[in-house]
Motif scaffolding. Structure first.
Motif, PDB file in Angstrom:
ATOM      1  N   ILE A 183      17.733  -2.928  -9.031  1.00 17.08           N
ATOM      2  CA  ILE A 183      16.360  -2.746  -9.482  1.00 17.08           C
ATOM      3  C   ILE A 183      15.502  -3.843  -8.879  1.00 17.08           C
ATOM      4  CG2 ILE A 183      17.032  -1.602 -11.627  1.00 17.08           C
ATOM      5  CD1 ILE A 183      16.515  -4.247 -13.097  1.00 17.08           C
ATOM      6  N   GLY A 184      14.220  -3.615  -8.827  1.00 14.92           N
ATOM      7  CA  GLY A 184      13.351  -4.648  -8.289  1.00 14.92           C
ATOM      8  C   GLY A 184      12.077  -4.075  -7.722  1.00 14.92           C
ATOM      9  N   LEU A 185      11.521  -4.789  -6.772  1.00 18.82           N
ATOM     10  CA  LEU A 185      10.237  -4.418  -6.195  1.00 18.82           C
ATOM     11  C   LEU A 185      10.309  -4.440  -4.679  1.00 18.82           C
ATOM     12  CD1 LEU A 185       7.951  -6.581  -8.516  1.00 18.82           C
ATOM     13  CD2 LEU A 185       8.483  -4.142  -8.740  1.00 18.82           C
ATOM     14  N   ASP A 186       9.628  -3.488  -4.077  1.00 15.32           N
ATOM     15  CA  ASP A 186       9.536  -3.387  -2.626  1.00 15.32           C
ATOM     16  C   ASP A 186       8.061  -3.285  -2.267  1.00 15.32           C
ATOM     17  OD1 ASP A 186       9.433  -2.627   0.028  1.00 15.32           O
ATOM     18  OD2 ASP A 186      11.153  -1.283  -0.128  1.00 15.32           O
ATOM     19  N   PHE A 187       7.495  -4.393  -1.853  1.00 13.16           N
ATOM     20  CA  PHE A 187       6.073  -4.452  -1.490  1.00 13.16           C
ATOM     21  C   PHE A 187       5.896  -4.553   0.017  1.00 13.16           C
ATOM     22  CE2 PHE A 187       4.540  -6.482  -5.762  1.00 13.16           C
ATOM     23  CZ  PHE A 187       4.850  -5.305  -6.418  1.00 13.16           C
ATOM     24  N   TYR A 188       6.899  -4.140   0.773  1.00 12.87           N
ATOM     25  CA  TYR A 188       6.848  -4.280   2.218  1.00 12.87           C
ATOM     26  C   TYR A 188       5.730  -3.464   2.859  1.00 12.87           C
ATOM     27  CZ  TYR A 188       8.247  -4.421   7.081  1.00 12.87           C
ATOM     28  OH  TYR A 188       8.252  -4.598   8.428  1.00 12.87           O
ATOM     29  N   GLY A 189       5.571  -2.208   2.432  1.00  9.78           N
ATOM     30  CA  GLY A 189       4.584  -1.336   3.057  1.00  9.78           C
ATOM     31  C   GLY A 189       3.163  -1.741   2.751  1.00  9.78           C
ATOM     32  N   LYS A 190       2.403  -2.042   3.775  1.00  3.40           N
ATOM     33  CA  LYS A 190       1.018  -2.455   3.577  1.00  3.40           C
ATOM     34  C   LYS A 190       0.134  -1.293   3.140  1.00  3.40           C
ATOM     35  CE  LYS A 190       1.352  -6.335   6.666  1.00  3.40           C
ATOM     36  NZ  LYS A 190       0.847  -7.080   7.790  1.00  3.40           N
ATOM     37  N   GLN A 221       0.288   1.856  -6.950  1.00  6.52           N
ATOM     38  CA  GLN A 221       1.704   2.104  -6.656  1.00  6.52           C
ATOM     39  C   GLN A 221       2.548   0.868  -6.956  1.00  6.52           C
ATOM     40  OE1 GLN A 221       0.893   3.328  -2.609  1.00  6.52           O
ATOM     41  NE2 GLN A 221       1.633   5.407  -3.042  1.00  6.52           N
ATOM     42  N   ARG A 222       2.021  -0.280  -6.629  1.00  9.71           N
ATOM     43  CA  ARG A 222       2.749  -1.514  -6.938  1.00  9.71           C
ATOM     44  C   ARG A 222       2.829  -1.745  -8.443  1.00  9.71           C
ATOM     45  NH1 ARG A 222       1.397  -5.906  -2.186  1.00  9.71           N
ATOM     46  NH2 ARG A 222       2.154  -4.572  -0.502  1.00  9.71           N
ATOM     47  N   ASP A 223       1.778  -1.415  -9.151  1.00 13.84           N
ATOM     48  CA  ASP A 223       1.787  -1.545 -10.611  1.00 13.84           C
ATOM     49  C   ASP A 223       2.817  -0.608 -11.229  1.00 13.84           C
ATOM     50  OD1 ASP A 223      -0.232  -3.440 -10.424  1.00 13.84           O
ATOM     51  OD2 ASP A 223      -1.830  -2.051 -11.033  1.00 13.84           O
ATOM     52  N   THR A 224       2.936   0.603 -10.695  1.00 14.66           N
ATOM     53  CA  THR A 224       3.919   1.563 -11.189  1.00 14.66           C
ATOM     54  C   THR A 224       5.329   1.024 -10.985  1.00 14.66           C
ATOM     55  OG1 THR A 224       2.456   3.443 -10.801  1.00 14.66           O
ATOM     56  CG2 THR A 224       4.817   3.915 -10.925  1.00 14.66           C
ATOM     57  N   GLN A 225       5.594   0.478  -9.800  1.00 10.93           N
ATOM     58  CA  GLN A 225       6.897  -0.139  -9.530  1.00 10.93           C
ATOM     59  C   GLN A 225       7.183  -1.264 -10.521  1.00 10.93           C
ATOM     60  OE1 GLN A 225       8.409  -1.465  -5.667  1.00 10.93           O
ATOM     61  NE2 GLN A 225       6.616  -0.481  -4.735  1.00 10.93           N
ATOM     62  N   ILE A 267      21.105  -6.590 -10.895  1.00 14.87           N
ATOM     63  CA  ILE A 267      21.095  -6.870  -9.463  1.00 14.87           C
ATOM     64  C   ILE A 267      19.673  -6.562  -9.015  1.00 14.87           C
ATOM     65  CG2 ILE A 267      22.010  -6.262  -7.201  1.00 14.87           C
ATOM     66  CD1 ILE A 267      24.523  -5.227  -8.760  1.00 14.87           C
ATOM     67  N   ILE A 268      18.982  -7.581  -8.509  1.00 14.65           N
ATOM     68  CA  ILE A 268      17.553  -7.438  -8.199  1.00 14.65           C
ATOM     69  C   ILE A 268      17.329  -7.280  -6.697  1.00 14.65           C
ATOM     70  CG2 ILE A 268      15.311  -8.591  -8.262  1.00 14.65           C
ATOM     71  CD1 ILE A 268      16.125  -9.839 -10.910  1.00 14.65           C
ATOM     72  N   HIS A 269      16.539  -6.280  -6.381  1.00 13.49           N
ATOM     73  CA  HIS A 269      16.086  -6.012  -5.009  1.00 13.49           C
ATOM     74  C   HIS A 269      14.693  -6.611  -4.856  1.00 13.49           C
ATOM     75  CE1 HIS A 269      15.358  -3.656  -1.341  1.00 13.49           C
ATOM     76  NE2 HIS A 269      14.142  -3.484  -1.823  1.00 13.49           N
ATOM     77  N   ASN A 270      14.489  -7.365  -3.783  1.00 18.11           N
ATOM     78  CA  ASN A 270      13.197  -8.023  -3.562  1.00 18.11           C
ATOM     79  C   ASN A 270      12.811  -7.893  -2.097  1.00 18.11           C
ATOM     80  OD1 ASN A 270      11.007  -9.730  -3.285  1.00 18.11           O
ATOM     81  ND2 ASN A 270      12.146 -11.590  -3.708  1.00 18.11           N
ATOM     82  N   LEU A 271      11.711  -7.215  -1.858  1.00 21.09           N
ATOM     83  CA  LEU A 271      11.195  -7.126  -0.503  1.00 21.09           C
ATOM     84  C   LEU A 271       9.712  -7.460  -0.527  1.00 21.09           C
ATOM     85  CD1 LEU A 271      12.077  -6.569   2.346  1.00 21.09           C
ATOM     86  CD2 LEU A 271      11.655  -4.161   1.977  1.00 21.09           C
ATOM     87  N   LYS A 272       9.403  -8.694  -0.107  1.00 20.06           N
ATOM     88  CA  LYS A 272       8.020  -9.184  -0.053  1.00 20.06           C
ATOM     89  C   LYS A 272       7.348  -9.170  -1.426  1.00 20.06           C
ATOM     90  CE  LYS A 272       7.504  -9.048   4.659  1.00 20.06           C
ATOM     91  NZ  LYS A 272       7.238 -10.164   5.452  1.00 20.06           N
TER      92      LYS A 272
END
Length: 80
Positions: free
Chosen positions: A24-31, A37-41, A60-65
């Motif tokens: 689980i986590g956040l993926d903010f890579y896409g500009k 959409q980021r708030d929903t994530q 287990i945390i996923h972190n992209l930017k």
């Protein structure tokens, strides 16, 4: 994470007491992502953290930017 998916996750975790919550986590890579959409994530991530905390599970945390947003979400969820 829609409500049905969240409820299914909770059922599976209860059914499998040794399972971790991940990835689980956040993926903010896409500009091209909007703030909405980021708030929903972020909202889904916080709910998953709270569920993991309530069931005493590791994550287990996923972190992209998204390091600052992940730190803030962990704090908001009160995850320890």
């Amino acid at each position: 994470l829609n409500e049905a998916a969240f409820q299914e996750l909770e059922k599976e975790l209860i059914r499998h007491p040794q399972a971790w919550v991940g990835e689980i986590g956040l993926d903010f890579y896409g500009k091209e992502q909007t703030q909405a959409q980021r708030d929903t994530q972020t909202d889904a991530f916080i709910r998953q953290l709270i569920l993991a905390q309530n069931l005493n599970r590791r994550v287990i945390i996923h972190n992209l930017k998204a390091s600052a947003a992940i730190a803030a979400a962990v704090k908001t969820a009160g995850f320890t």
